[in-house]
Design a protein around this motif. Structure first.
Motif, PDB file in Angstrom:
ATOM      1  N   ALA A  81       0.827  -1.206   0.000  1.00  0.00           N
ATOM      2  CA  ALA A  81       0.000   0.000   0.000  1.00  0.00           C
ATOM      3  C   ALA A  81       0.862   1.258   0.000  1.00  0.00           C
ATOM      4  CB  ALA A  81      -0.923  -0.005   1.213  1.00  0.00           C
ATOM      5  N   ILE A  82       1.962   1.245   0.756  1.00  0.00           N
ATOM      6  CA  ILE A  82       2.824   2.429   0.862  1.00  0.00           C
ATOM      7  C   ILE A  82       3.446   2.761  -0.489  1.00  0.00           C
ATOM      8  CG2 ILE A  82       4.930   3.357   1.880  1.00  0.00           C
ATOM      9  CD1 ILE A  82       4.286   1.815   4.411  1.00  0.00           C
ATOM     10  N   ILE A  83       3.991   1.736  -1.160  1.00  0.00           N
ATOM     11  CA  ILE A  83       4.607   1.960  -2.474  1.00  0.00           C
ATOM     12  C   ILE A  83       3.561   2.443  -3.466  1.00  0.00           C
ATOM     13  CG2 ILE A  83       5.707   0.831  -4.445  1.00  0.00           C
ATOM     14  CD1 ILE A  83       7.201  -0.950  -2.491  1.00  0.00           C
ATOM     15  N   PHE A  84       2.368   1.854  -3.393  1.00  0.00           N
ATOM     16  CA  PHE A  84       1.330   2.232  -4.334  1.00  0.00           C
ATOM     17  C   PHE A  84       0.857   3.663  -4.103  1.00  0.00           C
ATOM     18  CE2 PHE A  84      -3.018   1.762  -6.260  1.00  0.00           C
ATOM     19  CZ  PHE A  84      -2.555   1.544  -7.545  1.00  0.00           C
ATOM     20  N   ILE A  85       0.761   4.062  -2.845  1.00  0.00           N
ATOM     21  CA  ILE A  85       0.371   5.435  -2.525  1.00  0.00           C
ATOM     22  C   ILE A  85       1.387   6.426  -3.096  1.00  0.00           C
ATOM     23  CG2 ILE A  85       0.219   7.115  -0.626  1.00  0.00           C
ATOM     24  CD1 ILE A  85      -1.064   4.868   1.040  1.00  0.00           C
ATOM     25  N   LEU A  86       2.660   6.157  -2.853  1.00  0.00           N
ATOM     26  CA  LEU A  86       3.721   7.037  -3.354  1.00  0.00           C
ATOM     27  C   LEU A  86       3.711   7.078  -4.882  1.00  0.00           C
ATOM     28  CD1 LEU A  86       6.652   6.067  -0.942  1.00  0.00           C
ATOM     29  CD2 LEU A  86       5.229   8.130  -0.882  1.00  0.00           C
ATOM     30  N   PHE A  87       3.459   5.926  -5.490  1.00  0.00           N
ATOM     31  CA  PHE A  87       3.405   5.866  -6.951  1.00  0.00           C
ATOM     32  C   PHE A  87       2.265   6.717  -7.498  1.00  0.00           C
ATOM     33  CE2 PHE A  87       1.467   3.983 -10.737  1.00  0.00           C
ATOM     34  CZ  PHE A  87       2.522   4.089 -11.635  1.00  0.00           C
ATOM     35  N   LEU A  88       1.081   6.596  -6.895  1.00  0.00           N
ATOM     36  CA  LEU A  88      -0.076   7.353  -7.360  1.00  0.00           C
ATOM     37  C   LEU A  88       0.181   8.855  -7.286  1.00  0.00           C
ATOM     38  CD1 LEU A  88      -3.159   5.470  -5.840  1.00  0.00           C
ATOM     39  CD2 LEU A  88      -2.201   5.276  -8.133  1.00  0.00           C
ATOM     40  N   ILE A  89       0.754   9.285  -6.176  1.00  0.00           N
ATOM     41  CA  ILE A  89       1.052  10.710  -6.001  1.00  0.00           C
ATOM     42  C   ILE A  89       2.045  11.178  -7.059  1.00  0.00           C
ATOM     43  CG2 ILE A  89       2.118  12.416  -4.464  1.00  0.00           C
ATOM     44  CD1 ILE A  89       1.007  10.747  -2.117  1.00  0.00           C
TER      45      ILE A  89
END
Length: 322
Positions: free
Chosen positions: A151-159
């Motif tokens: 989830a953390i990597i995906f959040i950073l990716f989306l941003i």
């Protein structure tokens, strides 16, 4: 006949822009609200383009959002994806509006400070992520054959994706008709993908954007009667990123939006190499200015970049969509 109903959003957004844009241009001319060309840009641009009305993106954003609202109501099409995409149009359009408004009022090519613009972009990208996760949309990030369950990597990716492509389209918006034409190509490509996936909500948005951009191009082709300004380019970039995410394949935007990627890469390379060696890789960045300074006419640069974008989109559809 069922599929023809999605022509109405195109017609609606096209008509709104066609009706409102001449009035908006006239108002801007009367009030002498013209574009301030950056001093470090090509000298011929400063002379030819300075004073041209800007913020045309405000009109096509109004057309797109209005069309989305009435069409979704008519079709009873209320979805999280439609809400998120419309929100990105609105919020990133707001950033661009503030930036353009300050430029016009101060009569210089400096609107929001870089930290102010970046902060707002990050904040609004986080809003997208928060809503995305609230509705428990997929959080897997696929990189080639690998899938990351983080989830953390995906959040950073989306941003990063939303802010990055918002800026990428903004950097590309430097020649008459360039971004308008590339946007028509990119959103048409995603409209087809949405149709194949039966994502009718995203198809609705793409079609309304296409109609608005076709109409806008009639006023924005060389010699441009009006520029879209940051209000248009920042919103279009964030929206493309949001659509690529919501269709389940954000990496598609690297291919479909290859011109935006190359324009951004040229700026990064130019700055990095100059800081390290004191030398320039390109005569000027973004790269469309390099070709201009190499003797290409503005029309030639725009046409070639459109062709590159079109070929990239067609090849993506042939290889990955069918």
């Amino acid at each position: 006949m069922e599929n023809l109903k999605f022509l109405w959003p195109l017609i609606s957004s096209f008509a709104i822009v066609i009706i409102l844009m001449p009035l908006f241009i006239k108002m801007m001319v009367i009030n002498k609200e013209g574009q301030q060309i950056r001093e470090e840009g090509p000298s011929w641009q400063q002379k030819a383009k300075a004073g041209t009305p800007t913020m045309g993106g405000l009109i096509f954003l109004i057309a797109i959002l209005a069309t989305n609202i009435w069409t979704s109501s008519l079709e009873q099409l209320y979805t999280t994806s439609l809400f998120l995409i419309s929100l990105m149009l609105l919020l990133f359009g707001l950033i661009g509006f503030l930036d353009d408004f300050i430029k016009l009022k101060k009569k210089r090519n400096l609107g929001l400070y870089a930290w102010q613009k970046s902060t707002l972009q990050l904040l609004f990208a986080i809003v997208f992520v928060a809503i995305y996760f609230h509705y428990q949309l997929p959080i897997d990030l696929q990189i080639g054959p690998f899938i990351l369950h983080s989830a953390i990597i995906f959040i950073l990716f989306l941003i990063f994706w939303i802010v990055g492509f918002s800026n990428a389209v903004n950097l590309t918006d430097g020649l008459d008709g360039l971004v308008a034409g590339l946007s028509i190509i990119a959103f048409t490509t995603y409209a087809y993908i949405a149709y194949k996936q039966q994502n009718m909500d995203i198809l609705l948005v793409c079609v309304s954007v296409i109609g608005a951009m076709i109409a806008f191009l009639l006023f924005n082709h060389k010699p441009a009667k009006i520029f879209m300004g940051d209000v248009g380019s920042l919103a279009l970039g964030a929206t493309l990123a949001a659509i690529s995410i919501l269709l389940g394949n954000p990496w598609s935007l690297i291919w479909i939006g290859i011109v935006f990627v190359l324009e951004t890469a040229s700026v990064i390379i130019q700055v990095a190499v100059f800081k390290i060696t004191g030398k320039r890789v390109f005569k000027m960045s973004p790269i469309h200015h390099h070709f201009e300074m190499s003797g290409w006419s503005e029309w030639k640069v725009v046409a070639v970049f459109w062709i590159v974008g079109l070929l990239a989109s067609i090849s993506y559809l042939l290889i990955f969509v069918g």
